[in-house]
Scaffold this motif. Sequence first.
Motif, mmCIF file in Angstrom:
data_model
loop_
_atom_site.group_PDB
_atom_site.id
_atom_site.type_symbol
_atom_site.label_atom_id
_atom_site.label_comp_id
_atom_site.label_asym_id
_atom_site.label_seq_id
_atom_site.Cartn_x
_atom_site.Cartn_y
_atom_site.Cartn_z
ATOM 1 N N PRO A 79 42.946 18.855 37.782
ATOM 2 C CA PRO A 79 43.806 19.841 37.121
ATOM 3 C C PRO A 79 45.021 20.173 37.989
ATOM 4 N N GLY A 80 46.166 20.182 37.364
ATOM 5 C CA GLY A 80 47.410 20.427 38.077
ATOM 6 C C GLY A 80 48.202 19.174 38.387
ATOM 7 N N ASP A 81 47.562 17.993 38.329
ATOM 8 C CA ASP A 81 48.276 16.751 38.600
ATOM 9 C C ASP A 81 49.366 16.520 37.556
ATOM 10 N N LEU A 82 50.515 16.055 38.023
ATOM 11 C CA LEU A 82 51.605 15.668 37.142
ATOM 12 C C LEU A 82 51.362 14.224 36.703
ATOM 13 N N VAL A 83 51.441 13.962 35.387
ATOM 14 C CA VAL A 83 51.127 12.624 34.881
ATOM 15 C C VAL A 83 52.106 12.205 33.788
ATOM 16 N N VAL A 135 49.319 7.783 34.504
ATOM 17 C CA VAL A 135 49.902 7.483 35.805
ATOM 18 C C VAL A 135 50.144 8.800 36.539
ATOM 19 N N LYS A 136 49.510 8.942 37.709
ATOM 20 C CA LYS A 136 49.710 10.144 38.510
ATOM 21 C C LYS A 136 51.060 10.052 39.212
ATOM 22 N N LEU A 137 51.806 11.163 39.181
ATOM 23 C CA LEU A 137 53.160 11.191 39.717
ATOM 24 C C LEU A 137 53.244 12.074 40.952
ATOM 25 N N ASP A 138 54.254 11.788 41.765
ATOM 26 C CA ASP A 138 54.572 12.625 42.917
ATOM 27 C C ASP A 138 54.854 14.034 42.403
ATOM 28 N N GLU A 303 60.724 7.687 45.574
ATOM 29 C CA GLU A 303 61.600 7.347 46.698
ATOM 30 C C GLU A 303 63.068 7.655 46.409
ATOM 31 N N ALA A 304 63.377 8.076 45.183
ATOM 32 C CA ALA A 304 64.763 8.298 44.783
ATOM 33 C C ALA A 304 65.219 9.717 45.114
#
Length: 340
Positions: A79-83, A135-138, A303-304
Amino acid sequence: MRAAEVVPGEPAASRVVDREVGPVDGELLVEGLLAGVCGTDVEIVRDGFGRLPPGRGHIVPFHESLGRVIGSPTPDFAPGDLVAGVVRRPDPEPCPACAVDAWDFCRNGKYTERGIKELDGYGAQRWTVPPKFAVKLDPTLGDAGVLTEPTSVVAKAWAQVSAVAARSHLPVRSALITGAGPIGLLAALLGVQRGLEVHVVDRVTDGRKPDLVTTLGATYHPDLAGVAAEVDVAIECTGVPSLVWECARRASVTVVAGISGEHTPVPLDPGVFDGMVLGNKTVFGTVNAGLPDYLAAATALSEASRPWLNGLITRRVPLARFTDALEKEPDDVKVVVDLA
């Protein structure tokens, strides 16, 4: 919760409705944050592209997603992961490509796609997705995470370029990108990240697009006159037939990533074909993306430059007025629907 609904080819039937979305066994439960809008969404609503879910009169639109996990059946997500959610699902037979999870190369056309073909999209305040297709995101990406799906498309293009270049012994040093929309700009981003000399061509002469290209470290051109006669790679993002052929003339490897929708014959210099034969040139098309491309996209975005990525999001439209996002404005780059 609220969700957008549309009927392909019937703009007047677009609406926002209440929908109940609860946990589904084995799937992530996600709070929808943003949905990105692209030309495919416009074609669905206005031109009737796409296909409704079986037995349904409406489809939830939008295939470009950003959400936050509410509940997870697996320790891989919390919970809380950005996807972001993957768009395409493999066909049920499956074909040789789908059998190895390369659903973006589906050979029989029986795949389904979120928000496009037979599956509801991500234009809702809550949605579910199997972990395999998330897909888990930064977490520091924030709103820029909504760029994951379009970035996956160009990540796939660059992966294919690398494969062609390797087998043809081509050192890739320069790239031409035609079109400075979201796909073109993200293609330029990945080219710059690869250390290439990148040239972006678009017909506008001022505003956001030239600034975004220059800030990226690439060179902006309002036409092809200032671009070298030969480049290693071209990624054509407009679908304009004359630009497709001009890219094929100049580049050793040309990726066609845009669709024109036009079927009027275009005069062609036969010398283009002579150059392709004598130069061992390659021209190929690409659409959609596989999971490795989504993962590569997530890495590229992480990385951007955050200010540069945020500069691509030029307009936010509330869910209640989501159809406004389908109307193009002069300075638009990436328009998003704010699901909150």
